[in-house]
Design an enzyme around this catalytic site. Structure first.
Site, mmCIF file in Angstrom:
data_model
loop_
_atom_site.group_PDB
_atom_site.id
_atom_site.type_symbol
_atom_site.label_atom_id
_atom_site.label_comp_id
_atom_site.label_asym_id
_atom_site.label_seq_id
_atom_site.Cartn_x
_atom_site.Cartn_y
_atom_site.Cartn_z
ATOM 1 N N ASP A 15 1.763 4.911 0.456
ATOM 2 C CA ASP A 15 1.226 6.010 1.234
ATOM 3 C C ASP A 15 1.287 7.332 0.459
ATOM 4 O OD1 ASP A 15 0.461 7.267 3.891
ATOM 5 O OD2 ASP A 15 2.377 8.276 3.524
ATOM 6 N N ALA A 16 0.191 8.069 0.481
ATOM 7 C CA ALA A 16 0.130 9.472 0.042
ATOM 8 C C ALA A 16 0.912 9.751 -1.240
ATOM 9 C CB ALA A 16 0.614 10.391 1.173
ATOM 10 N N HIS A 48 -15.360 6.725 2.694
ATOM 11 C CA HIS A 48 -15.277 6.826 4.153
ATOM 12 C C HIS A 48 -15.821 8.161 4.647
ATOM 13 C CE1 HIS A 48 -13.303 8.614 7.653
ATOM 14 N NE2 HIS A 48 -13.527 7.439 8.203
ATOM 15 N N GLU A 91 -2.767 5.098 -1.842
ATOM 16 C CA GLU A 91 -3.490 6.185 -1.181
ATOM 17 C C GLU A 91 -3.201 7.429 -2.006
ATOM 18 O OE1 GLU A 91 -3.859 8.588 3.056
ATOM 19 O OE2 GLU A 91 -1.905 7.918 2.364
ATOM 20 N N HIS A 132 -6.037 3.816 10.379
ATOM 21 C CA HIS A 132 -5.163 4.517 11.318
ATOM 22 C C HIS A 132 -5.319 6.027 11.213
ATOM 23 C CE1 HIS A 132 -2.683 4.782 7.657
ATOM 24 N NE2 HIS A 132 -2.161 5.858 8.215
ATOM 25 N N ASP A 133 -5.457 6.542 9.980
ATOM 26 C CA ASP A 133 -5.592 7.981 9.791
ATOM 27 C C ASP A 133 -6.884 8.507 10.395
ATOM 28 O OD1 ASP A 133 -3.331 9.018 8.522
ATOM 29 O OD2 ASP A 133 -3.975 8.305 6.564
ATOM 30 N N ASN A 180 -5.852 10.368 13.735
ATOM 31 C CA ASN A 180 -5.674 11.795 13.503
ATOM 32 C C ASN A 180 -6.751 12.626 14.183
ATOM 33 O OD1 ASN A 180 -3.257 11.794 12.111
ATOM 34 N ND2 ASN A 180 -4.235 11.409 10.142
ATOM 35 N N ASP A 212 -13.085 9.038 -0.176
ATOM 36 C CA ASP A 212 -14.383 9.667 -0.442
ATOM 37 C C ASP A 212 -15.516 8.879 0.210
ATOM 38 O OD1 ASP A 212 -13.202 11.643 -1.907
ATOM 39 O OD2 ASP A 212 -13.871 10.912 -3.858
ATOM 40 N N ARG A 257 0.878 -1.158 0.000
ATOM 41 C CA ARG A 257 0.000 0.000 0.000
ATOM 42 C C ARG A 257 0.922 1.215 0.000
ATOM 43 N NH1 ARG A 257 -0.757 4.597 3.671
ATOM 44 N NH2 ARG A 257 -2.928 5.237 3.598
#
Length: 580
Positions: free
Chosen positions: A251-252, A306, A284, A372-373, A377, A304, A249
């Site tokens: 990330d960003a 989520h 992501e 996790h985000d 966050n 989106d 996965r």
């Protein structure tokens, strides 16, 4: 192109390679031996062969003045500032032959290795996850980060599995055991930035970074350079080939301004994996670049979906949820029918975002209620079990686990955990102060934390208690939640998963401010229909006959013309029974 890092050539020697274009000289000190001067080829590479055995430690010396670990170290037994160690992962005696699993079978649970007690601790939960119906675990980033506690996104040595989690051999053992239980293993990798502590690249390889582009984490990585691209591609291949992980996965990737690098990475991965083996690449990407999902990448985390669900469940509209406050039910409907909500429309800042995605299959999108985000966050790390009524969460869970998108769960979801998951780090001195105050400052524009005294109540990320309170203990949970997940995942396995290949959306119908009907044609011609009502009042709708229903989240059977409050009805209709 040289291979970054140190590579064992045989039982007694290794080849060392460091890209250090800003250095005048580089030597390597191996164990207690005198330093070995490395040769330069004029393109910034310093290389050489020296006597070395697996397990021995080494470090580089730049310009006879700065001692640094290997940025491509395969193990850092003393942390980010300590010596690197030679590792022979190829010596691990793999027990289970494994070629992977089809992507459409994926039911993913995201895990934090440190909270579960390291690689050995994760291995202990595998039987329970497999029995539940999970088919893949996704490990939050493993690359070496400062200290012993971190989410993993502050890593500075991405080739070195975190030393506080266990040895590289223990990681091999975890992957091996997961395969023995029929579980895929995905690893979260961070290719968009390096962490703030332990990164020495600016001193001798400033070419890793761009002076003209900044990201939220500092200077952007310069993916125009072949050496930089090769560094990260070799890292991807290490996880997939050396550790035999089943996917990554990324990330960003919206912080990576060279999309062609991502395409090259996917191509290199596909070329390196042996025929017959199934490996998966997931993004992501805030930019919602649907084109990448047809250029070697299998799926993208669907933020989106989520975000629309979160607003419907909680009513929260601050921060990035402001993009979903007007008609979140319309946005959820678009997500279920077409994948992304933002497909070129302007966001709250007036910036167009996204690309059309309705042509992609449902399996190109990873849907989740939490990760996790989205939990960590939050200032206080609250889960949805503390933010919305349990019946509404039960209905949303049924949508998550029975819709054709790939479901992602966060650790603790399947138990209905009510314990927090907080942001934690293990920094010290001035950096610790900056992270703590920066964390609290992030919430100054939220109504709840407008008062500075309120912000003082946000847990200190560096406190060990913050980490400890995030550890799932299966004590404060919702009754019956584990059984709910087991029931829904069994229904998914028997009635949905076998027919996902070839599935396509048939459209959605918005029924009210918090209710909709979504329909898909499965690969076998049957129609999967989900009627969802997240409102606290019943919703009139013509439901399929009782005998066609796979699942009804409401406590009591209700008429065919009414969808109960906070409920989800899932129906499966044969081709000759499809609804208009």
């Amino acid at each position: 192109m040289h291979k970054h890092g140190a590579q064992l050539l045989d039982a007694t020697s290794a080849r060392f390679a460091l890209w250090a274009p800003d250095a005048r000289s580089v030597s390597v000190a191996i164990g207690q031996r005198p330093p070995l001067a490395l040769r330069t080829d004029g393109d910034g590479w310093y290389t050489g062969v020296g006597p070395c055995q697996a397990g021995e430690q080494y470090h580089y010396c730049i310009d006879d003045e700065l001692q640094v670990p290997d940025p491509a170290s395969r193990y850092q037994p003393e942390g980010v500032h300590g010596p690197s160690a030679l590792v022979d992962v190829g010596a691990y005696p793999w027990r289970y032959p494994w070629q992977g699993r089809p992507w459409h079978e994926a039911v993913i649970q995201e895990l934090h290795v440190g909270l579960l007690g390291g690689y050995d601790g994760v291995a202990k939960v595998l039987p329970r996850l497999a029995e539940l119906g999970i088919s893949a675990i996704e490990l939050m980033p493993l690359g070496q980060f400062p200290g012993a506690r971190n989410w993993g996104y502050d890593g500075v040595q991405p080739f070195a599995p975190q030393h506080s989690y266990g040895t590289p051999q223990a990681l091999c053992g975890l992957v091996d055991q997961a395969h023995g239980h029929g579980l895929m293993v995905l690893v979260d990798v961070v290719y968009n930035h390096f962490g703030p502590d332990g990164n020495y690249l600016h001193r001798y390889a400033s070419g890793f970074f761009r002076d003209d582009r900044q990201t939220p984490w500092g200077a952007a990585i310069d993916f125009r350079r072949a050496e930089v691209r090769e560094y990260f591609i070799q890292n991807a291949l290490m996880w997939l080939c050396d550790y035999r992980c089943d996917g990554l996965r990324l990330d960003a990737v919206h912080a990576i301004d060279q999309p062609d690098f991502l395409v090259e990475l996917a191509q290199r991965v596909r070329a390196a994996v042996e025929p017959g083996r199934q490996v998966w690449l997931v993004l992501e990407n805030e930019h919602n670049q649907a084109a990448l999902l047809q250029q070697g990448f299998d799926a993208q985390w669907n933020d989106d979906g989520h975000n629309a669900l979160h607003v419907l469940l909680t009513g929260e509209t601050e921060g990035y949820y402001a993009d979903y406050k007007e008609r979140p039910i319309d946005q959820l409907a678009r997500c279920l029918a077409e994948g992304f909500v933002f497909q070129g429309q302007p966001d709250r800042h007036g910036t167009p975002r996204g690309e059309p995605s309705g042509h992609l299959p449902p399996s190109a999108f990873v849907l989740f209620l939490q990760n996790h985000d989205q939990v960590g966050n939050r200032a206080l790390g609250e889960r949805l079990t503390r933010l919305c009524p349990p019946p509404a969460l039960r209905a949303a869970t049924a949508l998550l686990l029975l819709a054709p998108m790939i479901p992602l769960l966060f650790m603790g979801d399947d138990d209905g955990s009510r314990e927090p998951f907080l942001f934690f780090t293990d920094f010290h001195d001035e950096l610790a102060d900056a992270v703590r105050e920066g964390r609290r400052g992030e919430f100054a524009h939220f109504d709840t934390f407008a008062d500075p005294q309120k912000r003082e109540q946000i847990p200190d990320p560096n406190a060990e208690a913050t980490f400890a309170s995030s550890r799932p203990r299966q004590q404060d949970v919702l009754a019956g939640w584990h059984g709910l997940y087991q029931q829904l995942l069994d229904l998914r396995r028997r009635h949905v998963v076998p027919h996902l290949p070839g599935a396509r959306a048939l459209g959605t119908e918005v029924l009210g401010d918090q209710a909709l009907t979504a329909r898909w044609r499965l690969g076998n011609g049957c129609e999967l229909r989900i009627d969802l009502n997240l409102a606290a009042r019943p919703q009139p709708v013509a439901l399929p006959a009782m005998q066609r229903r796979l699942y009804d989240s409401s406590d009591n059977a209700h008429p065919d013309s009414t969808l109960a409050a906070h409920s989800c009805v899932v129906s499966l209709l044969p081709p000759d029974q499809e609804t208009p």
